[in-house]
Design an enzyme around this catalytic site. Structure first.
Site, mmCIF file in Angstrom:
data_model
loop_
_atom_site.group_PDB
_atom_site.id
_atom_site.type_symbol
_atom_site.label_atom_id
_atom_site.label_comp_id
_atom_site.label_asym_id
_atom_site.label_seq_id
_atom_site.Cartn_x
_atom_site.Cartn_y
_atom_site.Cartn_z
ATOM 1 N N ARG A 234 7.461 1.020 13.391
ATOM 2 C CA ARG A 234 7.908 0.369 12.509
ATOM 3 C C ARG A 234 9.173 -0.434 12.317
ATOM 4 N NH1 ARG A 234 5.338 4.051 8.310
ATOM 5 N NH2 ARG A 234 4.831 6.003 9.200
ATOM 6 N N ALA B 216 3.036 -1.082 4.413
ATOM 7 C CA ALA B 216 2.414 -0.435 6.491
ATOM 8 C C ALA B 216 2.212 -2.098 7.000
ATOM 9 C CB ALA B 216 1.756 -0.027 6.494
ATOM 10 N N HIS C 186 3.993 -4.559 9.083
ATOM 11 C CA HIS C 186 4.184 -4.850 10.345
ATOM 12 C C HIS C 186 2.818 -5.293 11.354
ATOM 13 C CE1 HIS C 186 7.710 -1.483 9.567
ATOM 14 N NE2 HIS C 186 6.145 -0.801 8.932
ATOM 15 N N HIS D 151 12.260 -2.546 1.567
ATOM 16 C CA HIS D 151 12.433 -1.358 2.643
ATOM 17 C C HIS D 151 13.427 -0.358 2.431
ATOM 18 C CE1 HIS D 151 9.359 -3.584 5.279
ATOM 19 N NE2 HIS D 151 9.667 -3.983 5.569
ATOM 20 N N LEU D 152 12.193 0.640 1.636
ATOM 21 C CA LEU D 152 13.158 1.798 1.305
ATOM 22 C C LEU D 152 13.733 2.359 2.202
ATOM 23 C CD1 LEU D 152 10.062 3.288 -0.720
ATOM 24 C CD2 LEU D 152 12.694 2.709 -1.691
ATOM 25 N N GLU E 140 12.544 -8.852 1.295
ATOM 26 C CA GLU E 140 11.892 -8.082 1.814
ATOM 27 C C GLU E 140 12.708 -6.545 1.166
ATOM 28 O OE1 GLU E 140 8.899 -8.417 4.783
ATOM 29 O OE2 GLU E 140 9.640 -6.633 5.401
ATOM 30 N N PRO F 32 0.688 -1.419 -0.030
ATOM 31 C CA PRO F 32 -0.316 0.028 0.203
ATOM 32 C C PRO F 32 1.224 0.942 -0.134
ATOM 33 C CG PRO F 32 0.026 -0.851 2.200
ATOM 34 C CD PRO F 32 0.732 -2.158 1.442
ATOM 35 N N ASP G 126 1.726 -14.742 6.517
ATOM 36 C CA ASP G 126 1.384 -16.824 6.720
ATOM 37 C C ASP G 126 1.489 -16.898 4.688
ATOM 38 O OD1 ASP G 126 1.413 -16.956 8.321
ATOM 39 O OD2 ASP G 126 -0.550 -16.981 8.829
ATOM 40 N N ASN H 63 7.650 -5.797 -0.817
ATOM 41 C CA ASN H 63 8.284 -4.628 0.145
ATOM 42 C C ASN H 63 6.016 -4.518 0.889
ATOM 43 O OD1 ASN H 63 7.923 -2.401 1.781
ATOM 44 N ND2 ASN H 63 8.902 -1.053 0.132
ATOM 45 N N ARG I 180 13.049 4.247 12.613
ATOM 46 C CA ARG I 180 11.878 5.284 12.322
ATOM 47 C C ARG I 180 10.858 5.371 13.259
ATOM 48 N NH1 ARG I 180 9.248 4.919 6.878
ATOM 49 N NH2 ARG I 180 8.388 6.689 7.920
ATOM 50 N N ARG J 233 4.803 11.342 -2.427
ATOM 51 C CA ARG J 233 4.898 10.824 -1.267
ATOM 52 C C ARG J 233 5.841 11.199 -0.348
ATOM 53 N NH1 ARG J 233 4.684 4.183 0.958
ATOM 54 N NH2 ARG J 233 4.056 5.121 2.601
HETATM 55 C C1 DQA Z 1 8.388 1.387 4.019
HETATM 56 C C2 DQA Z 1 8.273 1.612 5.511
HETATM 57 C C3 DQA Z 1 6.536 1.268 6.324
HETATM 58 O O1 DQA Z 1 6.747 1.158 7.469
HETATM 59 C C4 DQA Z 1 6.297 2.383 5.487
HETATM 60 O O2 DQA Z 1 4.220 2.156 5.498
HETATM 61 C C5 DQA Z 1 5.748 2.235 4.109
HETATM 62 C C6 DQA Z 1 7.579 1.764 2.863
HETATM 63 C C7 DQA Z 1 9.054 1.413 3.425
HETATM 64 O O3 DQA Z 1 9.516 1.092 2.062
HETATM 65 O O4 DQA Z 1 9.899 2.008 4.076
HETATM 66 O O5 DQA Z 1 4.522 2.453 3.505
HETATM 67 O O6 DQA Z 1 8.035 -0.374 3.579
#
Ligand code: DQA
Length: 158
Positions: A110, A76, A79, A99-100, A97, A9, A86, A73, A106, A17
């Protein structure tokens, strides 16, 4: 070799964003870069983005018998989503996985990823370049799997 890239999402909003947090690149630009790496390395690649948990679960399930690796990725949902966790575990497909941002640096909520616990590896805090690192990591994981399958076959032949 086929890799499916699954984006959770709000990642469709990249570029618009909170640029100071997530950087200037759009999801399309990130995917273009991944596509050219995939082409150079003879990898088939597909992209999927959804803001809906169930659609992400469905897409992971569809990878079974079709893809050899998943780069995800869950955003949200990392978390919160036991359902996505699953699905990754049930698929038995190696997942990396990405994450940017460095989620560990953070907000408290998170810092823990439920989904990362069932992934082969995690890249966090490297911005858009993290997706490239995820691809390189995935190639390594796949090579290791292929190598151990080869060794097992040799043992069985003896
Ligand atoms: C994210 C980190 C998540 O906490 C956040 O909700 C995102 C982006 C990241 O790529 O850093 O939407 O997955």
């Amino acid at each position: 070799m086929k890799i499916v890239v699954i984006q959770g999402p709000n990642l469709n909003m990249l570029g618009k964003r909170e640029q100071h947090i997530y950087g200037p690149m759009t999801l399309e630009q990130i995917h273009e870069q991944m596509k050219s790496f995939a082409e150079q390395n003879n990898i088939e690649i597909e992209f999927f983005q959804s803001n809906l948990e169930g659609e992400i679960v469905d897409r992971i399930q569809e990878c079974m018998g079709d893809a050899q690796g998943v780069i995800i990725n869950p955003a949200a949902y990392s978390h919160t989503s036991i359902a996505i966790r699953d699905a990754i575990a049930a698929s038995q497909i190696p997942a990396i996985e990405v994450h940017l941002t460095n989620i560990h640096a953070r907000e408290e909520f998170r810092r823990h990823s439920i989904t990362a616990e069932v992934c082969a590896g995690v890249v966090a805090g490297m911005g858009a370049f993290g997706y490239h690192l995820g691809m390189v990591g995935m190639v390594q994981v796949m090579n290791e799997i292929a190598e151990s399958a080869k060794q097992q076959a040799q043992v069985q032949e003896k």
